[in-house]
Design a protein around this motif. Sequence first.
Motif, short mmCIF file in Angstrom:
data_model
loop_
_atom_site.label_atom_id
_atom_site.label_comp_id
_atom_site.label_asym_id
_atom_site.label_seq_id
_atom_site.Cartn_x
_atom_site.Cartn_y
_atom_site.Cartn_z
N ALA A 173 5.62 6.70 5.41
CA ALA A 173 5.84 5.23 5.19
C ALA A 173 6.82 5.90 5.89
O ALA A 173 7.21 4.07 6.46
N PRO A 177 5.56 3.35 9.73
CA PRO A 177 5.58 2.59 8.22
C PRO A 177 3.78 2.18 8.87
O PRO A 177 3.18 1.97 8.45
N GLU A 178 4.28 2.32 10.79
CA GLU A 178 2.66 1.13 10.72
C GLU A 178 1.20 2.30 10.41
O GLU A 178 0.10 1.85 10.50
N LYS A 181 0.56 1.82 6.33
CA LYS A 181 0.00 1.03 6.03
C LYS A 181 -0.75 0.67 5.26
O LYS A 181 -0.92 0.13 4.13
N ASP A 182 -1.93 0.80 6.22
CA ASP A 182 -3.25 0.78 5.50
C ASP A 182 -2.99 1.32 4.27
O ASP A 182 -3.81 1.27 3.85
N LEU A 184 -1.00 2.35 2.49
CA LEU A 184 0.20 1.78 0.86
C LEU A 184 -0.42 0.20 0.80
O LEU A 184 -0.47 0.43 -0.37
N LYS A 185 -1.24 0.25 1.59
CA LYS A 185 -2.12 -1.35 0.72
C LYS A 185 -2.84 -1.01 0.16
O LYS A 185 -3.16 -1.90 -1.09
N TYR A 277 12.51 2.41 2.29
CA TYR A 277 11.25 2.95 2.21
C TYR A 277 11.06 3.53 0.46
O TYR A 277 10.33 3.88 0.24
N GLU A 280 8.57 2.22 -1.49
CA GLU A 280 6.80 2.84 -1.21
C GLU A 280 7.16 4.33 -1.77
O GLU A 280 6.22 4.43 -2.42
#
Length: 473
Positions: A173, A177-178, A181-182, A184-185, A277, A280
Amino acid sequence: MEKITPYKPKHKVRIVTAASLFDGHDAAINIMRRIIQATGVEVIHLGHDRSVEEVVNTAIQEDANAIALTSYQGGHNEYFKYMYDLLKEQGADHIKIFGGGGGVILPEEIKDLMDYGITRIYSPDDGREMGLQGMINDLVKQSDFAIGQSLNGEDKLLSDKNPKAIARVISAAENFPEVAKDTLKTIHKKNKNSITPVLGITGTGGAGKSSLVDELVRRFLIDFPEKTIGIVSVDPSKRKTGGALLGDRIRMNAINNPRVYMRSLATRQSNLALSKYVNEAVEVLKAAEFDLIILETSGIGQSDTEILEHSDISLYVMTPEFGAATQLEKIDMLDFADLVAINKFDKRGAKDALRDVKKQYMRNHQLWDTPQEDLPVFGTIASQFNDPGMNTLYKAIMGKIDEKTKADLKSSFEISREMSEKIFVIPPARTRYLSEIAENNRAYDKHVQEQVEVAQKLYGINKTIETVSGVQP
């Protein structure tokens, strides 16, 4: 000597530094970690006298690239080899190990350790040949690799409180971050029904926040033998170099416990008290189903209130040395904090400070009918064992958590109504008692010498009188 240019890391490098167990000599590691930090590295410093288990647990929880240690206590062969074995056993053998010990570690021992798997042991000859900055450049260059560039189902291990999985998701994170992303979602979706409370702790730099957190953690672990706690601690990044000293663990002794997870973050932005961050990281700890999360900021100014966006309960930590009472009117957190701790309560003027802060808190919160003793402002001495003020503060925090959240954290911790007061091994009036004894002895010796001289003169006069008069006694 030619000045060596510091190496510029391509990735965000995190290195754990410490002096080994039974080694009270931390001058060398302090010099090294300062140069490492100035080379643009985020340094998680543990201080001296640290066991292999502590260092390895820290490196895994912090998802470090490397460990850098000094060892002058003579047990370096066993210490470094055990560290290598433990990292391998924990599945963290990607973490590199660097060390040094001056002339204590012999050339043949250096070869043996490096053949065993230790990345590099620096000798006095290396220091003469490469210079301090040259050694640090070599260390940082070998540690300069990406962390968190890929995730392999770590989110499924979070509820088991797997420290490697928690650490790796936070690193992803923060660094990629990319990539995260999934994951963290999924975590955010899972946390919609989370009732894990977040205690936000903020305050001025040097107020003793880390020592206070350590004391709160100690009491929590005693109060709730089955509960777990997660800590996110933020320290500022240096604008000039990008390095950071993440030094909160130096003051924390209660956290080396399987029920505690701690992650240090650098702000990576010079003007803020929190990393962008941090939310997160808190979400990851919620997904790991910790029973309580503590979020500690770096030292803040009078106008910072960032912590409120990330916490359910907020604690503002200050010292009695805030200046004139009018300065309190400028502190924004006194408008919002659920509780206030005046730490280092053994300082001169602490009781006056407590009175002034209570008055300001009462004005800010319009609590005109509340008795002064019921206001949530507490004097504490976090550096003192079993401090009554810390006990009272802990009880008040748990009461506030119970009041404001649905968490199952009803405290059975018993407290007394005493006020924090410094407990002295030697009373202040007698702090110089050894000096007094020495001074008294010296004064006696001086008096005796003076009397000897007087006696000698009187004896001489007496003998002269006998000789002149011819009269013998």
